[in-house]
Design a protein around this motif. Structure first.
Motif, mmCIF file in Angstrom:
data_model
loop_
_atom_site.group_PDB
_atom_site.id
_atom_site.type_symbol
_atom_site.label_atom_id
_atom_site.label_comp_id
_atom_site.label_asym_id
_atom_site.label_seq_id
_atom_site.Cartn_x
_atom_site.Cartn_y
_atom_site.Cartn_z
ATOM 1 N N ARG A 1 0.830 -1.118 -0.084
ATOM 2 C CA ARG A 1 0.156 -0.132 -0.100
ATOM 3 C C ARG A 1 0.875 1.292 0.010
ATOM 4 O O ARG A 1 0.626 2.101 -0.816
ATOM 5 N N ALA B 1 2.357 1.806 -3.363
ATOM 6 C CA ALA B 1 1.524 2.091 -4.526
ATOM 7 C C ALA B 1 1.058 3.688 -4.388
ATOM 8 O O ALA B 1 1.204 4.308 -5.021
ATOM 9 N N ASN B 2 1.064 4.058 -3.139
ATOM 10 C CA ASN B 2 0.802 5.388 -2.646
ATOM 11 C C ASN B 2 2.056 6.354 -3.282
ATOM 12 O O ASN B 2 1.754 7.484 -3.916
ATOM 13 N N ARG B 3 3.247 5.830 -3.093
ATOM 14 C CA ARG B 3 4.356 6.628 -3.526
ATOM 15 C C ARG B 3 4.310 6.749 -4.989
ATOM 16 O O ARG B 3 4.858 7.607 -5.725
ATOM 17 N N LEU B 4 4.016 5.508 -5.732
ATOM 18 C CA LEU B 4 4.223 5.589 -6.955
ATOM 19 C C LEU B 4 3.110 6.294 -7.728
ATOM 20 O O LEU B 4 3.365 6.760 -8.821
ATOM 21 N N ALA B 5 2.137 6.542 -7.078
ATOM 22 C CA ALA B 5 0.899 7.385 -7.558
ATOM 23 C C ALA B 5 1.339 8.520 -7.562
ATOM 24 O O ALA B 5 0.714 9.681 -8.412
ATOM 25 N N GLY B 6 2.296 9.202 -6.759
ATOM 26 C CA GLY B 6 2.495 10.558 -6.670
ATOM 27 C C GLY B 6 3.589 10.853 -7.716
ATOM 28 O O GLY B 6 3.941 12.041 -7.860
ATOM 29 N N GLU B 7 4.407 9.754 -7.960
ATOM 30 C CA GLU B 7 5.484 10.105 -8.993
ATOM 31 C C GLU B 7 5.009 10.182 -10.438
ATOM 32 O O GLU B 7 3.932 9.864 -10.692
ATOM 33 N N ARG B 8 5.978 10.775 -11.241
ATOM 34 C CA ARG B 8 5.557 11.006 -12.666
ATOM 35 C C ARG B 8 5.848 9.817 -13.188
ATOM 36 O O ARG B 8 6.729 8.776 -12.945
ATOM 37 N N SER B 9 5.332 9.589 -14.439
ATOM 38 C CA SER B 9 5.262 8.195 -15.226
ATOM 39 C C SER B 9 6.747 8.487 -16.112
ATOM 40 O O SER B 9 7.341 9.638 -16.347
#
Length: 96
Positions: free
Chosen positions: A24, A27-35
Motif C-alpha cells: 500500500r 502504491a501511494n508513493r508510485l501514484a505521486g511520481e511521474r510516469s
C-alpha cells in the motif's frame, strides 16, 4: 510442537500484514511520481532547449567572425545623413 505451530501461524499473519502495508505504501508513493514517459518528455525538452541555445551561440560567434573577415578589424563609423529630408520640420521652418 503445538507452541511452534501457533508461533508459525502468528508469524505468517504478521508477515502478511506487513507485506500488505508495504504494498500500500509503495502504491501511494508510485501514484505521486511521474510516469517514465513524462520523464522522457521533460528530458527531451531540456535537450532541445540546450541545443537551441548552443546553436544560437555558435551562429552568433560565426556571424561575428564572418563580419570581421569581410570588413576587417577597422571600427565601423556611423553614416550620418548630411542634409535633412524634405519632409523634416527643419526644412519646413527654415526653407531652402
Amino acid at each position: 510442537m503445538n507452541d511452534v505451530d501457533v508461533w508459525l501461524a502468528r508469524a505468517s499473519r504478521v508477515t502478511q500484514r506487513a507485506a500488505e502495508d508495504s504494498h500500500r505504501a509503495l502504491a501511494n508513493r508510485l501514484a505521486g511520481e511521474r510516469s517514465p514517459a513524462s520523464h522522457r518528455a521533460r528530458r527531451e525538452a531540456r535537450r532541445t532547449v540546450a541545443c537551441v541555445a548552443m546553436v544560437t551561440l555558435v551562429s552568433f560567434v560565426v556571424s561575428g567572425w564572418i563580419a570581421r573577415s569581410m570588413w576587417g578589424d577597422e571600427p565601423l563609423s556611423p553614416a550620418w545623413v548630411a542634409a535633412p529630408s524634405s519632409s523634416s520640420p527643419y526644412v519646413l521652418l527654415v526653407g531652402q
